[in-house]
Design a protein around this motif. Sequence first.
Motif, PDB file in Angstrom:
ATOM      1  N   THR A   5       0.836  -1.206   0.000  1.00 17.76           N
ATOM      2  CA  THR A   5       0.000   0.000   0.000  1.00 17.76           C
ATOM      3  C   THR A   5       0.868   1.253   0.000  1.00 17.76           C
ATOM      4  O   THR A   5       0.607   2.209  -0.729  1.00 17.76           O
ATOM      5  CB  THR A   5      -0.929   0.002   1.220  1.00 17.76           C
ATOM      6  OG1 THR A   5      -1.672  -1.206   1.267  1.00 17.76           O
ATOM      7  CG2 THR A   5      -1.897   1.178   1.165  1.00 17.76           C
ATOM      8  N   HIS A  23     -10.570   2.794  -1.297  1.00 13.73           N
ATOM      9  CA  HIS A  23     -11.113   1.460  -1.029  1.00 13.73           C
ATOM     10  C   HIS A  23     -12.486   1.570  -0.367  1.00 13.73           C
ATOM     11  O   HIS A  23     -13.432   0.878  -0.752  1.00 13.73           O
ATOM     12  CB  HIS A  23     -10.175   0.674  -0.107  1.00 13.73           C
ATOM     13  CG  HIS A  23      -8.936   0.165  -0.775  1.00 13.73           C
ATOM     14  ND1 HIS A  23      -8.948  -0.428  -2.011  1.00 13.73           N
ATOM     15  CD2 HIS A  23      -7.634   0.151  -0.364  1.00 13.73           C
ATOM     16  CE1 HIS A  23      -7.719  -0.776  -2.351  1.00 13.73           C
ATOM     17  NE2 HIS A  23      -6.903  -0.435  -1.362  1.00 13.73           N
ATOM     18  N   LEU A  28     -11.502   1.979  -5.686  1.00 17.24           N
ATOM     19  CA  LEU A  28     -10.342   1.116  -5.872  1.00 17.24           C
ATOM     20  C   LEU A  28     -10.613  -0.223  -5.198  1.00 17.24           C
ATOM     21  O   LEU A  28     -10.928  -0.270  -4.007  1.00 17.24           O
ATOM     22  CB  LEU A  28      -9.092   1.773  -5.264  1.00 17.24           C
ATOM     23  CG  LEU A  28      -7.767   1.064  -5.484  1.00 17.24           C
ATOM     24  CD1 LEU A  28      -7.414   1.033  -6.979  1.00 17.24           C
ATOM     25  CD2 LEU A  28      -6.654   1.754  -4.701  1.00 17.24           C
ATOM     26  N   GLU A  29     -10.539  -1.292  -5.989  1.00 19.35           N
ATOM     27  CA  GLU A  29     -10.807  -2.622  -5.441  1.00 19.35           C
ATOM     28  C   GLU A  29      -9.722  -3.034  -4.460  1.00 19.35           C
ATOM     29  O   GLU A  29      -8.551  -2.659  -4.591  1.00 19.35           O
ATOM     30  CB  GLU A  29     -10.895  -3.653  -6.572  1.00 19.35           C
ATOM     31  CG  GLU A  29     -12.091  -3.484  -7.479  1.00 19.35           C
ATOM     32  CD  GLU A  29     -12.159  -4.583  -8.525  1.00 19.35           C
ATOM     33  OE1 GLU A  29     -11.240  -5.444  -8.536  1.00 19.35           O
ATOM     34  OE2 GLU A  29     -13.100  -4.582  -9.328  1.00 19.35           O
ATOM     35  N   PRO A  31      -6.982  -5.378  -3.054  1.00 15.99           N
ATOM     36  CA  PRO A  31      -6.114  -6.381  -3.690  1.00 15.99           C
ATOM     37  C   PRO A  31      -6.043  -7.666  -2.853  1.00 15.99           C
ATOM     38  O   PRO A  31      -6.521  -7.708  -1.726  1.00 15.99           O
ATOM     39  CB  PRO A  31      -4.768  -5.675  -3.722  1.00 15.99           C
ATOM     40  CG  PRO A  31      -4.777  -4.839  -2.478  1.00 15.99           C
ATOM     41  CD  PRO A  31      -6.206  -4.380  -2.304  1.00 15.99           C
ATOM     42  N   TYR A  41      -0.528  -5.054  -4.484  1.00 21.32           N
ATOM     43  CA  TYR A  41      -1.181  -4.359  -5.582  1.00 21.32           C
ATOM     44  C   TYR A  41      -0.473  -4.678  -6.889  1.00 21.32           C
ATOM     45  O   TYR A  41       0.764  -4.733  -6.954  1.00 21.32           O
ATOM     46  CB  TYR A  41      -1.154  -2.854  -5.352  1.00 21.32           C
ATOM     47  CG  TYR A  41      -1.983  -2.382  -4.181  1.00 21.32           C
ATOM     48  CD1 TYR A  41      -3.291  -1.945  -4.368  1.00 21.32           C
ATOM     49  CD2 TYR A  41      -1.474  -2.365  -2.895  1.00 21.32           C
ATOM     50  CE1 TYR A  41      -4.066  -1.495  -3.304  1.00 21.32           C
ATOM     51  CE2 TYR A  41      -2.223  -1.919  -1.824  1.00 21.32           C
ATOM     52  CZ  TYR A  41      -3.522  -1.492  -2.036  1.00 21.32           C
ATOM     53  OH  TYR A  41      -4.284  -1.053  -0.979  1.00 21.32           O
ATOM     54  N   HIS A  45      -4.311  -2.125 -10.447  1.00 17.56           N
ATOM     55  CA  HIS A  45      -4.554  -1.227  -9.319  1.00 17.56           C
ATOM     56  C   HIS A  45      -3.821   0.101  -9.522  1.00 17.56           C
ATOM     57  O   HIS A  45      -4.371   1.179  -9.253  1.00 17.56           O
ATOM     58  CB  HIS A  45      -4.093  -1.872  -8.009  1.00 17.56           C
ATOM     59  CG  HIS A  45      -4.854  -3.103  -7.637  1.00 17.56           C
ATOM     60  ND1 HIS A  45      -4.344  -4.372  -7.866  1.00 17.56           N
ATOM     61  CD2 HIS A  45      -6.080  -3.273  -7.080  1.00 17.56           C
ATOM     62  CE1 HIS A  45      -5.215  -5.264  -7.434  1.00 17.56           C
ATOM     63  NE2 HIS A  45      -6.287  -4.619  -6.961  1.00 17.56           N
ATOM     64  N   ARG A  48      -5.593   2.145 -12.260  1.00 19.61           N
ATOM     65  CA  ARG A  48      -6.839   2.694 -11.713  1.00 19.61           C
ATOM     66  C   ARG A  48      -6.551   3.858 -10.766  1.00 19.61           C
ATOM     67  O   ARG A  48      -7.200   4.914 -10.822  1.00 19.61           O
ATOM     68  CB  ARG A  48      -7.575   1.592 -10.964  1.00 19.61           C
ATOM     69  CG  ARG A  48      -8.837   2.019 -10.241  1.00 19.61           C
ATOM     70  CD  ARG A  48      -9.975   2.205 -11.168  1.00 19.61           C
ATOM     71  NE  ARG A  48     -11.233   2.405 -10.463  1.00 19.61           N
ATOM     72  CZ  ARG A  48     -12.425   2.338 -11.022  1.00 19.61           C
ATOM     73  NH1 ARG A  48     -12.539   2.098 -12.324  1.00 19.61           N
ATOM     74  NH2 ARG A  48     -13.515   2.529 -10.319  1.00 19.61           N
TER      75      ARG A  48
END
Length: 286
Positions: A5, A23, A28-29, A31, A41, A45, A48
Amino acid sequence: MSWSTREIAELAGTSLRAVRHYHEVGLLEEPERRANGYKQYGVPHLVRLLRVKRLVDLGFSLNQIAETVDKDEHPGRALRTLDAELAATIERLQRARLELATLIEQRAPADLPAELTPGEATVLSETDRSLLLVMTRLMNGEQLQAYGALVRNLPAHPINREFEELSADAGEHIRQDLVERMVPYLRRLRQDHPDLPGLYAAVSKGKEFVRETMETVLRELYNPAQLDVLHRVHVIVEEPTQLRPGRAEASGRAGGHAGEQCPSEPVQHVQHVKPRKQSSPSVRPR
């Protein structure tokens, strides 16, 4: 290759907090996690996150981003909306800069609008400023300009401090003495500003709302003796001929003492409220 992250935040030029917030709001999905529990990630990611970051930098809100980030067509409508919002923001900031320049140059109080910047010889007490500040929310642009001219040219008056320090239980002779000395000063102000608009004229909020608001504010800012003095002065100044002391006393009794009631009509002009503070011994009322 994958990133943590912290690493993907640094790579995208944003913060850990922003990534976590994206998130939370679904931009943002989440991970997958490594065996040790840390997030990993990937390139999707990163791409995006870079797209979201780009739109944030342009000024899009997160709600707007959610509506446009996944669409293939050009977001022309959203861009035009954003452009209009930015134009309005720029105009507001330009006005703020002009007002700041005036405040700096004239060393004016920052809590009052530029139209009510006091003159060099005018010193506003905390009560004066509080009253004026409330009045700015009750006046239109024309009224602000007119009252601004008044505030910039207010002469000093030596009995200002006496009025400010008038105790709630002040005796009749003290009150009447103040009234008799304030009336000539206030009459002169009326003569100097004959076209000053009434506070109740052309108000969008309605005459009764303004009246009730002013009554509430006056009750809070002034004690019963001060309200009584203001009422007597208002009655005398509004009459075409000066009242004799006996009639003035009768008017005061009719208006009520010790907070029985507010003046029969809220003070409509700043000059009806009280004389201004004397800025130096050399300044004299006209």
